[in-house]
Design a protein around this motif. Structure first.
Motif, PDB file in Angstrom:
ATOM      1  N   ILE A  14      36.907  54.084  81.123  1.00 50.05           N
ATOM      2  CA  ILE A  14      36.618  53.137  82.206  1.00 50.05           C
ATOM      3  C   ILE A  14      37.368  53.569  83.462  1.00 50.05           C
ATOM      4  O   ILE A  14      36.801  53.592  84.562  1.00 50.05           O
ATOM      5  CB  ILE A  14      37.005  51.701  81.790  1.00 50.05           C
ATOM      6  N   HIS A  15      38.624  53.922  83.307  1.00 46.10           N
ATOM      7  CA  HIS A  15      39.446  54.372  84.434  1.00 46.10           C
ATOM      8  C   HIS A  15      38.787  55.542  85.148  1.00 46.10           C
ATOM      9  O   HIS A  15      38.685  55.562  86.385  1.00 46.10           O
ATOM     10  CB  HIS A  15      40.844  54.748  83.918  1.00 46.10           C
ATOM     11  N   GLU A  16      38.322  56.525  84.395  1.00 46.96           N
ATOM     12  CA  GLU A  16      37.656  57.692  84.987  1.00 46.96           C
ATOM     13  C   GLU A  16      36.399  57.287  85.747  1.00 46.96           C
ATOM     14  O   GLU A  16      36.152  57.765  86.862  1.00 46.96           O
ATOM     15  CB  GLU A  16      37.284  58.699  83.899  1.00 46.96           C
ATOM     16  N   THR A  17      35.593  56.422  85.151  1.00 47.58           N
ATOM     17  CA  THR A  17      34.339  56.003  85.777  1.00 47.58           C
ATOM     18  C   THR A  17      34.598  55.209  87.048  1.00 47.58           C
ATOM     19  O   THR A  17      33.929  55.419  88.070  1.00 47.58           O
ATOM     20  CB  THR A  17      33.491  55.173  84.788  1.00 47.58           C
ATOM     21  N   VAL A  18      35.570  54.309  87.004  1.00 45.20           N
ATOM     22  CA  VAL A  18      35.904  53.519  88.192  1.00 45.20           C
ATOM     23  C   VAL A  18      36.362  54.433  89.317  1.00 45.20           C
ATOM     24  O   VAL A  18      35.895  54.312  90.457  1.00 45.20           O
ATOM     25  CB  VAL A  18      36.968  52.445  87.868  1.00 45.20           C
ATOM     26  N   HIS A  19      37.259  55.343  89.021  1.00 46.70           N
ATOM     27  CA  HIS A  19      37.766  56.229  90.072  1.00 46.70           C
ATOM     28  C   HIS A  19      36.666  57.100  90.659  1.00 46.70           C
ATOM     29  O   HIS A  19      36.595  57.266  91.882  1.00 46.70           O
ATOM     30  CB  HIS A  19      38.942  57.064  89.555  1.00 46.70           C
ATOM     31  N   SER A  20      35.790  57.622  89.816  1.00 43.50           N
ATOM     32  CA  SER A  20      34.725  58.471  90.361  1.00 43.50           C
ATOM     33  C   SER A  20      33.724  57.657  91.174  1.00 43.50           C
ATOM     34  O   SER A  20      33.101  58.185  92.098  1.00 43.50           O
ATOM     35  CB  SER A  20      34.032  59.260  89.251  1.00 43.50           C
ATOM     36  N   ASN A  39      25.082  43.369  93.998  1.00 41.34           N
ATOM     37  CA  ASN A  39      26.538  43.425  94.073  1.00 41.34           C
ATOM     38  C   ASN A  39      26.964  44.711  94.768  1.00 41.34           C
ATOM     39  O   ASN A  39      26.367  45.770  94.557  1.00 41.34           O
ATOM     40  CB  ASN A  39      27.143  43.384  92.671  1.00 41.34           C
ATOM     41  N   SER A  40      28.015  44.609  95.548  1.00 39.53           N
ATOM     42  CA  SER A  40      28.600  45.797  96.171  1.00 39.53           C
ATOM     43  C   SER A  40      29.498  46.500  95.163  1.00 39.53           C
ATOM     44  O   SER A  40      29.898  45.923  94.138  1.00 39.53           O
ATOM     45  CB  SER A  40      29.428  45.398  97.394  1.00 39.53           C
ATOM     46  N   LEU A  44      31.849  44.741  92.237  1.00 40.13           N
ATOM     47  CA  LEU A  44      31.775  45.171  90.840  1.00 40.13           C
ATOM     48  C   LEU A  44      33.149  45.581  90.307  1.00 40.13           C
ATOM     49  O   LEU A  44      33.544  45.181  89.204  1.00 40.13           O
ATOM     50  CB  LEU A  44      30.780  46.325  90.691  1.00 40.13           C
ATOM     51  N   ILE A  45      33.885  46.361  91.075  1.00 45.26           N
ATOM     52  CA  ILE A  45      35.194  46.839  90.620  1.00 45.26           C
ATOM     53  C   ILE A  45      36.221  45.710  90.651  1.00 45.26           C
ATOM     54  O   ILE A  45      37.030  45.574  89.727  1.00 45.26           O
ATOM     55  CB  ILE A  45      35.661  48.051  91.450  1.00 45.26           C
ATOM     56  N   TRP A  46      36.174  44.872  91.692  1.00 46.45           N
ATOM     57  CA  TRP A  46      37.076  43.719  91.731  1.00 46.45           C
ATOM     58  C   TRP A  46      36.809  42.808  90.529  1.00 46.45           C
ATOM     59  O   TRP A  46      37.745  42.388  89.844  1.00 46.45           O
ATOM     60  CB  TRP A  46      36.897  42.944  93.041  1.00 46.45           C
ATOM     61  N   HIS A  47      35.554  42.514  90.263  1.00 49.77           N
ATOM     62  CA  HIS A  47      35.188  41.615  89.168  1.00 49.77           C
ATOM     63  C   HIS A  47      35.619  42.177  87.818  1.00 49.77           C
ATOM     64  O   HIS A  47      36.234  41.466  87.010  1.00 49.77           O
ATOM     65  CB  HIS A  47      33.681  41.362  89.200  1.00 49.77           C
ATOM     66  N   LEU A  48      35.319  43.433  87.542  1.00 49.53           N
ATOM     67  CA  LEU A  48      35.709  43.981  86.236  1.00 49.53           C
ATOM     68  C   LEU A  48      37.228  43.999  86.100  1.00 49.53           C
ATOM     69  O   LEU A  48      37.755  43.758  85.007  1.00 49.53           O
ATOM     70  CB  LEU A  48      35.081  45.347  85.971  1.00 49.53           C
ATOM     71  N   GLN A 154      29.762  48.528  81.727  1.00 45.74           N
ATOM     72  CA  GLN A 154      28.519  48.174  82.417  1.00 45.74           C
ATOM     73  C   GLN A 154      28.733  48.098  83.926  1.00 45.74           C
ATOM     74  O   GLN A 154      27.961  48.677  84.700  1.00 45.74           O
ATOM     75  CB  GLN A 154      27.993  46.835  81.895  1.00 45.74           C
ATOM     76  N   HIS A 155      29.777  47.391  84.359  1.00 48.45           N
ATOM     77  CA  HIS A 155      30.005  47.223  85.794  1.00 48.45           C
ATOM     78  C   HIS A 155      30.446  48.518  86.469  1.00 48.45           C
ATOM     79  O   HIS A 155      30.046  48.780  87.608  1.00 48.45           O
ATOM     80  CB  HIS A 155      31.006  46.103  86.053  1.00 48.45           C
ATOM     81  N   SER A 156      31.236  49.327  85.790  1.00 48.24           N
ATOM     82  CA  SER A 156      31.620  50.604  86.412  1.00 48.24           C
ATOM     83  C   SER A 156      30.412  51.534  86.508  1.00 48.24           C
ATOM     84  O   SER A 156      30.267  52.277  87.485  1.00 48.24           O
ATOM     85  CB  SER A 156      32.788  51.259  85.663  1.00 48.24           C
ATOM     86  N   GLY A 157      29.520  51.477  85.530  1.00 47.06           N
ATOM     87  CA  GLY A 157      28.280  52.248  85.607  1.00 47.06           C
ATOM     88  C   GLY A 157      27.390  51.764  86.737  1.00 47.06           C
ATOM     89  O   GLY A 157      26.750  52.562  87.433  1.00 47.06           O
ATOM     90  N   GLN A 158      27.340  50.442  86.934  1.00 46.07           N
ATOM     91  CA  GLN A 158      26.567  49.892  88.052  1.00 46.07           C
ATOM     92  C   GLN A 158      27.155  50.366  89.384  1.00 46.07           C
ATOM     93  O   GLN A 158      26.410  50.718  90.312  1.00 46.07           O
ATOM     94  CB  GLN A 158      26.556  48.368  87.985  1.00 46.07           C
ATOM     95  N   ALA A 159      28.482  50.383  89.486  1.00 46.69           N
ATOM     96  CA  ALA A 159      29.132  50.861  90.714  1.00 46.69           C
ATOM     97  C   ALA A 159      28.807  52.331  90.959  1.00 46.69           C
ATOM     98  O   ALA A 159      28.538  52.730  92.102  1.00 46.69           O
ATOM     99  CB  ALA A 159      30.646  50.645  90.627  1.00 46.69           C
ATOM    100  N   ALA A 160      28.802  53.136  89.901  1.00 46.51           N
ATOM    101  CA  ALA A 160      28.449  54.549  90.044  1.00 46.51           C
ATOM    102  C   ALA A 160      26.994  54.691  90.504  1.00 46.51           C
ATOM    103  O   ALA A 160      26.679  55.552  91.341  1.00 46.51           O
ATOM    104  CB  ALA A 160      28.674  55.282  88.724  1.00 46.51           C
TER     105      ALA A 160
END
Length: 169
Positions: A14-20, A39-40, A44-48, A154-160
């Protein structure tokens, strides 16, 4: 391999996905919504991060990073301090605007570090502990942690995905 090792690996992914998904984006890109119903990346990142922070604090019987470490003031979103984003309307999503990737990742990373420290102290037996008996069946710590991981992925994938769309506009 122990359960805590699997959990640590999952939270690391999750950490890797969020950062990328977040690194090197401008505030404008982070706060962009593809339409009024979406969602922006910031939301998404704030919520997760908020959900993970809330659930880990509850399970570990500790303060939330959001409240205890001053992130609610640093990000200053104009939402109630206890808000995690669950059930947000489009108007509430629009309120979540961050000034920089560094600040958003600062909060996420603080939650991530707290999570890893908590998971490191768990035993396999701890995961069987019922932590929420308001559900049927009651929720164990293991089920709660898997739920957090699932939601975060799910949310980090949506952000990506949103980042990919923005890069192609």
């Amino acid at each position: 391999m122990h359960s805590k090792d699997v959990l640590t690996d999952a939270f690391g992914r999750i950490h890797e996905t969020v950062h990328s998904a977040v690194e090197d984006l401008s505030a404008e890109e982070l706060n962009t919504r593809l339409n009024d119903d979406s969602n922006s990346i910031a939301w998404l990142i704030w919520h997760l991060s908020r959900v993970q922070d809330d659930h880990i604090a509850d399970a570990s019987r500790s303060d939330q990073v959001w409240l205890g470490d001053g992130w609610v003031e640093r990000l200053d979103l104009g939402l109630p301090p206890s808000d995690t984003g669950y059930g947000h309307s489009g108007g509430q999503v629009a309120k979540v605007r961050v000034p920089s990737a560094d600040l958003l990742l600062g909060y996420f990373d603080a939650v991530h570090e707290r999570t890893l420290a908590y998971v490191a102290g768990l035993t396999d037996k701890d995961l069987d502990q019922v932590i929420d008996d308001t559900w049927s069946p009651p929720v164990t710590l293991g089920v709660r942690l898997v739920s957090v991981i699932s939601d975060d992925l799910q949310h980090s994938g949506q952000a990506a995905f949103v980042r990919g769309v923005l890069e192609r506009l």
